[in-house]
Design a protein around this motif. Structure first.
Motif, short mmCIF file in Angstrom:
data_model
loop_
_atom_site.label_atom_id
_atom_site.label_comp_id
_atom_site.label_asym_id
_atom_site.label_seq_id
_atom_site.Cartn_x
_atom_site.Cartn_y
_atom_site.Cartn_z
N SER A 125 -4.37 6.14 -4.72
CA SER A 125 -5.06 4.88 -5.01
C SER A 125 -4.77 4.43 -6.43
CB SER A 125 -6.58 5.04 -4.84
OG SER A 125 -6.90 5.28 -3.49
N GLY A 126 -4.72 3.10 -6.61
CA GLY A 126 -4.48 2.51 -7.92
C GLY A 126 -5.68 1.72 -8.41
N PRO A 127 -5.57 1.08 -9.57
CA PRO A 127 -6.69 0.33 -10.14
C PRO A 127 -6.86 -1.02 -9.45
CG PRO A 127 -4.77 0.15 -11.55
CD PRO A 127 -4.38 1.10 -10.44
N CYS A 128 -8.03 -1.60 -9.62
CA CYS A 128 -8.31 -2.91 -9.04
C CYS A 128 -7.51 -4.00 -9.75
CB CYS A 128 -9.81 -3.21 -9.13
SG CYS A 128 -10.30 -4.80 -8.45
N CYS A 129 -7.33 -3.88 -11.06
CA CYS A 129 -6.60 -4.87 -11.86
C CYS A 129 -5.30 -4.27 -12.37
CB CYS A 129 -7.45 -5.36 -13.02
SG CYS A 129 -9.00 -6.15 -12.52
N PHE A 130 -4.20 -4.98 -12.22
CA PHE A 130 -2.89 -4.49 -12.65
C PHE A 130 -1.94 -5.66 -12.68
CE2 PHE A 130 -3.27 -4.20 -8.08
CZ PHE A 130 -2.11 -4.83 -7.64
N GLY A 131 -0.73 -5.41 -13.15
CA GLY A 131 0.33 -6.41 -13.09
C GLY A 131 0.16 -7.53 -14.10
N GLY A 132 0.94 -8.60 -13.95
CA GLY A 132 0.91 -9.69 -14.89
C GLY A 132 1.33 -9.25 -16.28
N CYS A 133 0.75 -9.87 -17.29
CA CYS A 133 1.06 -9.50 -18.66
C CYS A 133 0.53 -8.12 -19.01
CB CYS A 133 0.49 -10.54 -19.62
SG CYS A 133 1.28 -12.16 -19.52
N SER A 134 -0.49 -7.65 -18.30
CA SER A 134 -1.08 -6.36 -18.64
C SER A 134 -0.10 -5.21 -18.46
CB SER A 134 -2.33 -6.11 -17.79
OG SER A 134 -1.98 -5.93 -16.42
N GLU A 135 0.84 -5.32 -17.50
CA GLU A 135 1.76 -4.22 -17.27
C GLU A 135 2.82 -4.10 -18.35
OE1 GLU A 135 5.27 -5.64 -14.31
OE2 GLU A 135 3.29 -5.48 -13.40
N LEU A 136 2.91 -5.08 -19.26
CA LEU A 136 3.79 -4.96 -20.42
C LEU A 136 3.19 -4.07 -21.49
CD1 LEU A 136 4.93 -8.69 -20.76
CD2 LEU A 136 6.16 -6.82 -19.65
N LEU A 195 8.39 4.09 -4.18
CA LEU A 195 9.29 2.99 -3.87
C LEU A 195 8.58 1.90 -3.07
CD1 LEU A 195 12.46 5.09 -2.97
CD2 LEU A 195 12.05 3.81 -5.07
N LEU A 196 7.71 2.29 -2.13
CA LEU A 196 6.96 1.29 -1.37
C LEU A 196 6.00 0.53 -2.28
CD1 LEU A 196 6.19 -0.02 1.33
CD2 LEU A 196 4.51 1.82 1.64
N LEU A 197 5.33 1.22 -3.19
CA LEU A 197 4.41 0.55 -4.11
C LEU A 197 5.13 -0.48 -4.97
CD1 LEU A 197 2.23 3.60 -5.24
CD2 LEU A 197 1.47 1.67 -3.84
N ASP A 198 6.38 -0.20 -5.32
CA ASP A 198 7.15 -1.16 -6.11
C ASP A 198 7.31 -2.46 -5.33
OD1 ASP A 198 8.89 -1.98 -8.34
OD2 ASP A 198 10.49 -1.85 -6.87
N TYR A 199 7.68 -2.38 -4.05
CA TYR A 199 7.83 -3.59 -3.24
C TYR A 199 6.49 -4.28 -2.99
CZ TYR A 199 12.75 -2.70 -2.20
OH TYR A 199 14.11 -2.53 -2.30
N MET A 200 5.45 -3.52 -2.82
CA MET A 200 4.16 -4.10 -2.49
C MET A 200 3.53 -4.87 -3.65
SD MET A 200 2.40 -1.00 -0.27
CE MET A 200 0.81 -1.83 -0.19
N LEU A 254 -7.97 -7.34 -3.81
CA LEU A 254 -9.20 -7.57 -3.06
C LEU A 254 -8.87 -7.57 -1.56
CD1 LEU A 254 -12.25 -8.23 -3.02
CD2 LEU A 254 -11.63 -10.66 -3.15
N CYS A 255 -9.30 -6.53 -0.88
CA CYS A 255 -9.18 -6.44 0.58
C CYS A 255 -7.74 -6.63 1.07
CB CYS A 255 -10.10 -7.46 1.25
SG CYS A 255 -11.85 -7.21 0.91
N GLY A 256 -6.79 -6.08 0.34
CA GLY A 256 -5.40 -6.18 0.75
C GLY A 256 -4.66 -7.37 0.18
N CYS A 257 -5.35 -8.30 -0.46
CA CYS A 257 -4.73 -9.46 -1.08
C CYS A 257 -4.60 -9.25 -2.58
CB CYS A 257 -5.53 -10.73 -0.81
SG CYS A 257 -5.65 -11.15 0.94
N VAL A 258 -3.56 -9.81 -3.17
CA VAL A 258 -3.33 -9.72 -4.62
C VAL A 258 -3.56 -11.11 -5.20
CG1 VAL A 258 -1.68 -9.17 -6.44
CG2 VAL A 258 -1.69 -7.84 -4.32
N LEU A 259 -4.61 -11.24 -6.02
CA LEU A 259 -5.02 -12.54 -6.56
C LEU A 259 -4.71 -12.58 -8.05
CD1 LEU A 259 -8.51 -12.69 -4.83
CD2 LEU A 259 -6.33 -13.53 -3.96
N PRO A 260 -3.87 -13.53 -8.50
CA PRO A 260 -3.54 -13.62 -9.93
C PRO A 260 -4.65 -14.27 -10.74
CG PRO A 260 -2.40 -15.33 -8.72
CD PRO A 260 -3.11 -14.50 -7.69
#
Length: 324
Positions: free
Chosen positions: A194-205, A264-269, A294-300
């Motif tokens: 399992s991963g965190p609820c918030c990730f990606g965007g500018c935060s992953e830099l 590798l799957l997480l990278d594509y997802m 949120l419930c399988g959706c990724v909301l920016p």
């Protein structure tokens, strides 16, 4: 006297001098020997010049180098096999096969040892929806050797491992995948990551994105760029880096292959989104601070980062006032 121009390869490379087996219902002994000796893997996505030149708009097949982190030695390479039209129109939710090859002494590529199959939106129309059922859940199926055919049509009759996105009821606020291996005539889960609820965007830099097994025996982390050049490369392409750390030496070699497939799957997802940090929309630059799962959706979570003075509508009103 013979003088070698490069250092001798690690001892576990010796079996790879012979070609690995192709196909079957289990990984070949050579691959198992390599995987059993590695406790920490790093996965580096290779950069393609076409994606950099077009800032990620010209989607190219992905290629990953899988490295033994302890010795910084490449042990495998995974290369995407996918259709051009679906990849350009539907990435990162496209169907694909990842051909995994062993790397022998001095970086020479040997036989194909695994095929990772992922059915995309052409086979699963609900892939971008909440993961309520099999038609909506992302999945990677791992086969031994090389497998021909269309992704999503091969089936699991001879599959070794399955990495499955967890249903909404099991993972509402945290992205979760279950890693399963064949046990008799069925697949049984041996890890849930399992991963965190918030990730990606500018935060992953700036921050790593950890995906941790529920029992704490393993972790997969999407690594943040360690240099300015790496950050710029990640902004204009989909080049990412991951680490798979095994905290329990009792993991079998095949189970380790399943965790690599999960990375590798997480990278594509979650991390193959073009312009995930900064994107131009409606004539303005939008900064995506992070994504919320949120419930399988990724909301920016976006904000306007343009430096224009006043909006276009306001400027038009002032010009009209001046003419009056």
């Amino acid at each position: 006297m013979t003088v070698m121009s490069r250092a001798d390869p690690p001892a576990y490379y010796a079996p790879l001098l012979a070609p690995a087996g192709a196909g079957g219902t289990a990984l070949d002994a050579q691959t198992l020997a390599v995987l059993a000796r590695v406790e920490r893997f790093t996965v580096h996505q290779r950069v393609t010049s076409a994606e950099v030149a077009t800032c990620g708009c010209c989607e190219q097949p992905n290629s990953y180098a899988i490295i033994d982190a302890a010795s910084a030695t490449p042990i495998m390479v995974a290369e995407e096999r996918s259709g051009d039209i679906e990849r350009c129109c539907c990435a990162p939710n496209h169907s694909l096969m990842l051909d995994v090859f062993a790397i022998g002494p001095y970086g020479t590529r040997t036989a194909q040892v695994m095929t990772i199959e992922r059915a995309g939106c052409s086979r699963k129309p609900g892939l971008c929806c909440p993961a309520c059922g099999p038609c909506c859940a992302d999945r990677a199926t791992v086969h031994a050797g090389r497998v021909e055919g269309w992704a999503g049509e091969v089936g699991t009759q001879r599959a070794l491992l399955v990495v499955q996105q967890s249903a909404v009821c099991d993972a509402c606020l945290h992205p979760t995948v279950s890693v399963m291996e064949r046990a008799g005539g069925r697949f049984e889960r041996y890890a849930s990551v399992s991963g965190p609820c918030c990730f990606g965007g500018c935060s992953e830099l700036c921050f790593d994105v950890p995906f941790v097994a529920h029992d704490g025996r393993a972790a997969i982390a999407k690594l943040h760029p360690r240099s300015l050049s790496a950050a710029l490369r990640e902004l204009v392409s989909d080049s990412d880096a991951y680490e798979v750390a095994l905290r329990d030496p009792s993991w079998t070699a095949q189970q380790r292959a399943g965790l690599l497939s999960a990375a590798l799957l997480l990278d594509y997802m979650f991390f193959e989104r073009n312009g995930d940090a900064i994107k131009c929309e409606d004539g303005a630059r939008k900064c995506n601070c992070c994504n919320v799962y949120l419930c399988g959706c990724v909301l920016p979570c976006k904000c306007d980062c343009s430096c224009q003075r006043g909006g276009s509508g306001g400027g038009g009103e002032r010009r009209a006032g001046g003419r009056r």
